[in-house]
Design a protein around this motif. Sequence first.
Motif, PDB file in Angstrom:
ATOM      1  N   PRO A  52       0.805  -1.229   0.000  1.00 40.11           N
ATOM      2  CA  PRO A  52       0.000   0.000   0.000  1.00 40.11           C
ATOM      3  C   PRO A  52       0.839   1.282   0.000  1.00 40.11           C
ATOM      4  O   PRO A  52       0.501   2.238  -0.691  1.00 40.11           O
ATOM      5  N   ASP A  53       1.939   1.279   0.772  1.00 42.45           N
ATOM      6  CA  ASP A  53       2.740   2.502   0.843  1.00 42.45           C
ATOM      7  C   ASP A  53       3.433   2.792  -0.485  1.00 42.45           C
ATOM      8  O   ASP A  53       3.578   3.942  -0.893  1.00 42.45           O
TER       9      ASP A  53
ATOM     10  N   ALA B 192       0.975   4.338  -2.805  1.00 42.19           N
ATOM     11  CA  ALA B 192       0.809   5.766  -2.497  1.00 42.19           C
ATOM     12  C   ALA B 192       1.956   6.574  -3.098  1.00 42.19           C
ATOM     13  O   ALA B 192       1.735   7.610  -3.728  1.00 42.19           O
TER      14      ALA B 192
ATOM     15  N   PHE C  70     -10.770   8.233   2.222  1.00 44.46           N
ATOM     16  CA  PHE C  70     -11.592   7.243   2.915  1.00 44.46           C
ATOM     17  C   PHE C  70     -13.022   7.728   3.152  1.00 44.46           C
ATOM     18  O   PHE C  70     -13.257   8.912   3.404  1.00 44.46           O
TER      19      PHE C  70
ATOM     20  N   PHE D 217       1.661  13.806  11.278  1.00 43.72           N
ATOM     21  CA  PHE D 217       1.214  12.788  10.338  1.00 43.72           C
ATOM     22  C   PHE D 217       1.454  13.254   8.897  1.00 43.72           C
ATOM     23  O   PHE D 217       1.990  12.513   8.066  1.00 43.72           O
TER      24      PHE D 217
ATOM     25  N   ALA E  12       7.849  10.378   3.676  1.00 45.53           N
ATOM     26  CA  ALA E  12       7.968   8.951   3.339  1.00 45.53           C
ATOM     27  C   ALA E  12       7.802   8.769   1.833  1.00 45.53           C
ATOM     28  O   ALA E  12       8.552   8.018   1.192  1.00 45.53           O
ATOM     29  N   GLN E  13       6.825   9.460   1.256  1.00 47.27           N
ATOM     30  CA  GLN E  13       6.617   9.335  -0.193  1.00 47.27           C
ATOM     31  C   GLN E  13       7.782   9.920  -0.974  1.00 47.27           C
ATOM     32  O   GLN E  13       8.218   9.343  -1.976  1.00 47.27           O
TER      33      GLN E  13
ATOM     34  N   LEU F 262      -0.108  15.758  -0.993  1.00 50.07           N
ATOM     35  CA  LEU F 262       0.633  14.606  -1.525  1.00 50.07           C
ATOM     36  C   LEU F 262       0.654  14.602  -3.060  1.00 50.07           C
ATOM     37  O   LEU F 262       1.424  13.856  -3.659  1.00 50.07           O
TER      38      LEU F 262
ATOM     39  N   TYR G 190      -4.549   2.707   7.111  1.00 49.74           N
ATOM     40  CA  TYR G 190      -4.744   4.143   6.832  1.00 49.74           C
ATOM     41  C   TYR G 190      -3.389   4.831   6.651  1.00 49.74           C
ATOM     42  O   TYR G 190      -3.176   5.575   5.687  1.00 49.74           O
ATOM     43  N   LEU G 191      -2.469   4.553   7.560  1.00 52.39           N
ATOM     44  CA  LEU G 191      -1.151   5.187   7.477  1.00 52.39           C
ATOM     45  C   LEU G 191      -0.369   4.703   6.255  1.00 52.39           C
ATOM     46  O   LEU G 191       0.285   5.481   5.564  1.00 52.39           O
ATOM     47  N   LYS G 192      -0.448   3.397   5.988  1.00 58.21           N
ATOM     48  CA  LYS G 192       0.284   2.858   4.824  1.00 58.21           C
ATOM     49  C   LYS G 192      -0.282   3.424   3.522  1.00 58.21           C
ATOM     50  O   LYS G 192       0.453   3.692   2.580  1.00 58.21           O
ATOM     51  N   SER G 193      -1.600   3.630   3.504  1.00 53.08           N
ATOM     52  CA  SER G 193      -2.219   4.166   2.284  1.00 53.08           C
ATOM     53  C   SER G 193      -1.776   5.603   2.038  1.00 53.08           C
ATOM     54  O   SER G 193      -2.008   6.147   0.963  1.00 53.08           O
ATOM     55  N   ARG G 194      -1.161   6.223   3.042  1.00 50.33           N
ATOM     56  CA  ARG G 194      -0.643   7.585   2.865  1.00 50.33           C
ATOM     57  C   ARG G 194       0.865   7.566   2.580  1.00 50.33           C
ATOM     58  O   ARG G 194       1.510   8.601   2.585  1.00 50.33           O
ATOM     59  N   GLY G 195       1.418   6.358   2.419  1.00 53.74           N
ATOM     60  CA  GLY G 195       2.818   6.253   2.008  1.00 53.74           C
ATOM     61  C   GLY G 195       3.784   5.846   3.103  1.00 53.74           C
ATOM     62  O   GLY G 195       4.982   5.768   2.869  1.00 53.74           O
ATOM     63  N   LEU G 196       3.294   5.603   4.328  1.00 48.42           N
ATOM     64  CA  LEU G 196       4.209   5.197   5.387  1.00 48.42           C
ATOM     65  C   LEU G 196       4.504   3.702   5.277  1.00 48.42           C
ATOM     66  O   LEU G 196       3.577   2.896   5.289  1.00 48.42           O
ATOM     67  N   PRO G 197       5.789   3.333   5.181  1.00 55.44           N
ATOM     68  CA  PRO G 197       6.108   1.902   5.187  1.00 55.44           C
ATOM     69  C   PRO G 197       5.685   1.277   6.524  1.00 55.44           C
ATOM     70  O   PRO G 197       5.565   1.984   7.526  1.00 55.44           O
ATOM     71  N   GLN G 198       5.470  -0.033   6.511  1.00 54.00           N
ATOM     72  CA  GLN G 198       4.993  -0.772   7.693  1.00 54.00           C
ATOM     73  C   GLN G 198       5.699  -0.353   8.994  1.00 54.00           C
ATOM     74  O   GLN G 198       5.048  -0.008   9.975  1.00 54.00           O
TER      75      GLN G 198
ATOM     76  N   GLU H 218       7.506   2.242   9.744  1.00 55.60           N
ATOM     77  CA  GLU H 218       7.299   3.633  10.127  1.00 55.60           C
ATOM     78  C   GLU H 218       5.879   3.853  10.654  1.00 55.60           C
ATOM     79  O   GLU H 218       5.660   4.609  11.602  1.00 55.60           O
TER      80      GLU H 218
END
Lengths: 256, 438
Positions: A79-80, A83, A91, A105, A112-113, A169, B390-398, B400
Motif C-alpha cells: 500500500p505505501d 501511495a 476514505f 502525520f 515517506a513518499q 501529496l 490508513y497510514l500505509k495508504s498515505r505512504g508510510l512503510p509498515q 514507520e
Amino acid sequence: MEPDVKMLLSIKNLHASIEDKPILRGLDLDVKAGEVHAIMGPNGSGKSTLSYVLAGKSDYDVTEGSATLDGADLFAMEPDARAAAGLFLAFQYPLEIPGVATMTFLKTALNAQRRARGEAELPTPQFIKLVREKADGLGISTDMLKRGLNVGFSGGEKKRNEVLQMALLEPKLCVLDETDSGLDIDALKIVAEGVNALRAKDRGFVVITHYQRLLDHIVPDVVHVMAKGRIVRTGGKELAHELEARGYADYVEEAA
Amino acid sequence: MNADVRPIRTAAETGLIEAFEAVRAALPGGERGAQLRDDAFATIASRGLPNRRVEEWKYTDLRALMREARPLAGPVTPAELAAAEALLPMADVEALRIVFVNGRLAPSLSQLAGAPSGVAISPLSDALEGDAPHALVLEGAPADNALVALNTAFVADGLMIAVDEGVAASRAIHVANVQTGAAHSSYGRLLVSVGKGASVTLIESHSGDAAGHQTNTLVGLDLADDAKANLVKLQDEGLGTLHLATLAVRLGRKAELNSLALSAGSLAARQQIFLAFKGDKATANVSGAGFAGARRHLDTTLVIDHEGQGCVSRELFKTALDGQARSVFQGKIVVRPGAQKTDGKMMAKALLLSEGAEADAKPELEIFADDVVCGHGATVGAIDDELLFYLKSRGLPQVEAEALLVQAFVGEVIEMIEDEPLRDALTARAERWLRERD
C-alpha cells in the motif's frame, strides 16, 4: 478522444473476494489523465471494495485480473508503495489516531513518499508554509493541525482533512470513496471546491458515490454504473441524473 | 509435612552467601548496622531467591533470571570513570547531577557542592558511619522482600537528599547510575525526605555497557504534609544487565507525587513500587512506559496502600513488546477499613508487535472500606490493522507506520512530563527503541 493522452488507471477483468466470498467479478475500467470518472451503484455492488482493492487493503484477495497505475502493476506493490507511485484513496470513514498530531502525520507521510521516490525530504519551515497555504483554502485551522489526527473532528472536518492530504501529496490518481456521506450541503461544497482545485490535465479521479448530488459539484466526464461487482453501463454526466430519477432497481435485477 | 527440608542452593544463592560472608565485616554501619544486615541477609540465606512458586514472583522467577551472582563491583578505575562519563544520559536536561559509577559515588563527575538552597545532599556512606545507621532501615517497604533484603545486606554507598520545610527546590536533581567494566553486581540507595510544604523534582537514571551486570537499586521517598515530588526515572541499562529496583513512597496529608518511569534497557528488569498514603487527601500519579524486544523481560509490580481518607491514586502503565519479549504487570490497590472516599484507578496496557511477545497482567483490588471509587483495567493487543492500513495508504512503510502508532500509544504517558527538555529526552529514547526494536 486525443490519442496522445496518457492512460492513468487500467483495470482488466478484476476479480476480488473477501473470506472466499466474491465481490468483484470481472471489472474493467480505464481512466485517462485529466478525466473524472464517477462510479455509481446500489449498496453492496462492490464500489468500496474496488477502492480498497486498489489501495491494497489486506482483507481482500485479488483472484484474477490486473490493475496498472501509469503502467506500473499495482498488485505487485505494498500500500505505501502504491501511495508513493501516485495513488490516493480518500476514505469514506477517515480514522482517528489519538496521540499523532495531524501536522506530524502530514509531514511523515509526505517525507515517506518523497524518500520512496528518491526525492529529498522537505525542510520543516518550507513544509509548514506549504501546509498552511493548502489548509487555509480548505478552512482548516492551525488548532486542527495540532490536534490528534481526526480526533474530535466533525464529519465535514474529517473529509476536508482528506482533501488537504490529497492536495499536499499531489497524487496522480485520486479515488474518492463516498466522500459525500455524512456531509451537509455546505461541507459538501467546501470539499468539492477543494477537489475541483486539484483537477489537472495530468491527474485523474475516480469518484465513488451512491447519490448524484456530489456530481453536481464535482462534474464528471464519464459516469459508470456498477452492479454485482462489474461495470454494467457507461455514459456521460447525464447518466447520473437518469439514475437519480429512476433509481438502481433496473441494475439490481439486470445483474442478478 | 516433611520436617527435613534442605533447600538445594543454586549457584547464585551460594555465590551470594559467600559474597556476604566475605564482605560483611568490612561493610559500613557499625555494630547496629551489622545486625540489620545480618537480619536482612538471613531471609535470603534461609529462603533462597524467590522463584515462580512464590505468588509475587510467579511471572518473574528471580532464581531462574539470576543464574549466578556477579562479584561485587570493585573500586572504580580511571578507565571505567572515563567510560562512565560517556554513558551518562540526558546531557541536555538542566539539573544538578550526582553520579554513581558501579554503585560508588563519583565526585569528579558530580556537583555535590551545588545543592539548591534549603536542600541538603549527602553521601549515604556518611549516614552509615556511627552506631545509628538509620539509612539501613527503610520505612514503607517490606523488609523481607528479597530485593529490599539484598539491598540492605550489601549496600555501601548511595545518596541522601533532604528538602527543608517550605522550600521549593530551585533545580531538579539528577541521580545518575552508570555500570561499566567487567560484569559485576552493584547496590545503590537513594533516600529522599521532602519537608512540610516543600517540593522537588528528581531524575533517576540507570545506564551502562552491555556486560552482564546485576544492579539492585532502592529509592525511599518520604513526603511530609503538603509536600510535592516529581520523580522521573530512565531505566536504560545495557542489554545484558539484570535491573532490580524498589521504590518505596510514603505520602503525608495533602502530599502529591508524580512518578513516571521509562524502561528501555536491561536484559531483565523488575521494578517494585510500594506506595502508602499515610495522611488524608493526598494524590499520587504513578505511571510507566516500557519497551522490550528480543528475549527481554520487563516487570512492574506495585502495591498502592490507601490508609488515609480521600486520597486519589492514578496508575497508568504502557508497554510495547517485540520479538520474544515479555512484560509483567502486577498491581494491587489496597483500601484499608478507615480509608473512606478513596479514589483509585489503575490501568495497564500492552501492545504486542510480534507473534512471540507476551504480556501478563494481574491487577488486584483489596477493599475494606465501603465508600470508595476504585477501578482497574488491563488490555493486551496488537496494533489496529485499520489504523495501520490508513497510514500505509498515505505512504508510510509498515515499520514507520507501526512506530508512529506505538509513539502515540506511549505518548499518553510520556506527555505527562511538563518539563520540555526532559520530555524530549524520553521521547527521543522511545524513538530510538522504535528504530532498533532491541
